[in-house]
Design a protein around this motif. Structure first.
Motif, short mmCIF file in Angstrom:
data_model
loop_
_atom_site.label_atom_id
_atom_site.label_comp_id
_atom_site.label_asym_id
_atom_site.label_seq_id
_atom_site.Cartn_x
_atom_site.Cartn_y
_atom_site.Cartn_z
N TYR A 111 0.84 -1.21 0.00
CA TYR A 111 0.00 0.00 0.00
C TYR A 111 0.87 1.26 0.00
N ALA A 118 1.08 6.39 -6.86
CA ALA A 118 -0.13 7.14 -7.18
C ALA A 118 0.12 8.64 -7.05
N SER A 124 -3.06 4.58 -11.31
CA SER A 124 -4.31 5.31 -11.14
C SER A 124 -4.79 5.21 -9.68
N LYS A 125 -5.72 6.06 -9.37
CA LYS A 125 -6.31 6.04 -8.03
C LYS A 125 -7.11 4.76 -7.79
N ASN A 126 -7.67 4.21 -8.85
CA ASN A 126 -8.42 2.93 -8.71
C ASN A 126 -7.49 1.81 -8.30
N GLN A 127 -6.29 1.78 -8.90
CA GLN A 127 -5.33 0.75 -8.52
C GLN A 127 -4.90 0.92 -7.07
N ALA A 129 -6.74 2.20 -4.71
CA ALA A 129 -7.87 1.79 -3.88
C ALA A 129 -7.90 0.28 -3.71
N LEU A 130 -7.57 -0.45 -4.78
CA LEU A 130 -7.54 -1.92 -4.69
C LEU A 130 -6.46 -2.39 -3.72
N LYS A 132 -5.23 -0.64 -1.24
CA LYS A 132 -5.63 -0.26 0.11
C LYS A 132 -6.67 -1.24 0.67
#
Length: 360
Positions: A111, A118, A124-127, A129-130, A132
């Motif tokens: 993380y 990031a 990306s922010k989506n990656q 988030a995954l 995290k």
């Protein structure tokens, strides 16, 4: 001439006997006392069979499966809140926690690296988030493993007294198996059942300390030194017995009382306009109580009476007698049903004042 002398002797003997009998009858009659029942407000002590319960009495059960590795307490021992009681072999749960810690550390590192990337707009922010979410999952699994490891240590939830062990050292216990029970006997809840009529009397004078304060007669017929207080009444009557359960609370500073004991609750019950007679004015035949009623013609008649309650030297009458009727107080064994007597009347208050009674 001889026959005449014999007849004269018999007549003299009969006259002498008759005079003697009359004299004895006069002496007996002069000793007979008569009185009335008295109507007065009083109190009686009612006994109710009771069950003694600890304010907290719980089962101590295993929360996880494993071998019982250590027992830190003994049967009958007093324990403090938080004190260790049992240890179930924790090796497997320790290994699971170490594994969860490693996975949580790895997920944390992932993380932190993903966050740097990031921030540099490499991922990306989506990656992020995954990554995290994976880290949060690892932390949750670590918390779960810590809780499961904590379940291998069984501690006292409150101050109390240990009961008998249901398992022994080295036993394989499964989740939910009973280990022992624990009782908090600092206070006792004592339950007893009260008939409907007496419950209504209690509610009518519920502000009276005489009704709220009760005593406990223990199994050895000694009265427990601390009084109890009626604090709770159950919601519903038992239709089969016509009673309702009361609960009284008793302090137990010396730990004399234990969960599961039995005894009797003694409650002071007020009685309004009770019809009272001395016990010595009654006699018993086949377990039934009788009195001699003195009629207007001074003739005595036997009558059965039903006893409502008993007090020292007194009976409270339920039925069979009216307040205005006169009863024979003394000489009961000297008369029979239908005898005509002479008597001396004594006021009921004067009679009762000479008895050892407890009335109000």
């Amino acid at each position: 001439m001889k026959r005449v002398l014999i007849l004269m002797g018999l007549c003299v003997a009969l006259i002498s006997t008759s005079c003697q009998s009359a004299k004895e009858e006069k002496e007996v009659s002069s000793k007979l006392l008569v009185t009335n029942p008295i109507i007065m407000d009083t109190t009686i002590i009612r006994d109710y069979v009771c069950q003694i319960r600890a304010i907290q009495h719980i089962e101590i059960r295993a929360l996880e499966k494993g071998y019982l590795q250590k027992i830190y307490v003994d049967e009958g021992q007093t324990v403090k809140q938080g004190q260790m009681m049992f240890q179930i072999m924790p090796m497997m749960y320790q290994a699971e926690m170490q594994k969860a810690e490693a996975e949580a550390d790895f997920a944390k590192t992932e993380y932190l690296n993903a966050k740097l990337l990031a921030d540099s707009n490499v991922i990306s922010k989506n990656q992020l988030a995954l990554v995290k979410a994976k880290y949060n999952k690892a932390k949750a699994e670590l918390s779960l493993s810590q809780v499961r490891l904590g379940f291998t240590e069984i501690k006292a939830p409150f101050n109390g007294i240990m009961d008998r062990f249901q398992v022994r050292l080295g036993s394989l216990v499964d989740e939910g198996d009973l280990l022992t029970t624990l009782s908090d006997n600092s206070k006792l809840w004592v339950y007893f059942n009260v008939p409907e009529a007496e419950y209504l009397n209690f509610k009518t004078v519920s502000n009276s300390d005489n009704m709220k304060n009760v005593r406990l007669l223990m199994a050895n017929n000694e009265v427990y030194e601390h009084p109890g207080v009626v604090e709770t009444i159950e919601a519903d009557f038992n239709n089969e017995t016509g009673t309702i359960a009361f609960r009284a609370t008793f302090p137990n500073p010396k730990a004399l009382l234990r969960h599961g004991e039995t005894g009797s609750i003694q409650m002071v019950v007020p009685l309004k306009k009770a019809l009272i007679i001395p016990q010595k004015a009654t006699y018993e035949v086949l377990e039934k109580k009788y009195v001699f009623i003195v009629g207007k013609d001074n003739v005595v008649h036997s009558r059965e009476v039903v006893i409502r309650s008993e007090m020292p030297d007194l009976y409270i009458i339920k039925s069979g007698l009216k307040p205005e009727e006169r009863i024979l107080l003394e000489g009961i064994r000297k008369v029979r049903d239908g005898d005509k007597i002479t008597y001396k009347y004594q006021e009921p208050k004067s009679v009762i004042s000479h008895l050892q009674v407890y009335t109000e």
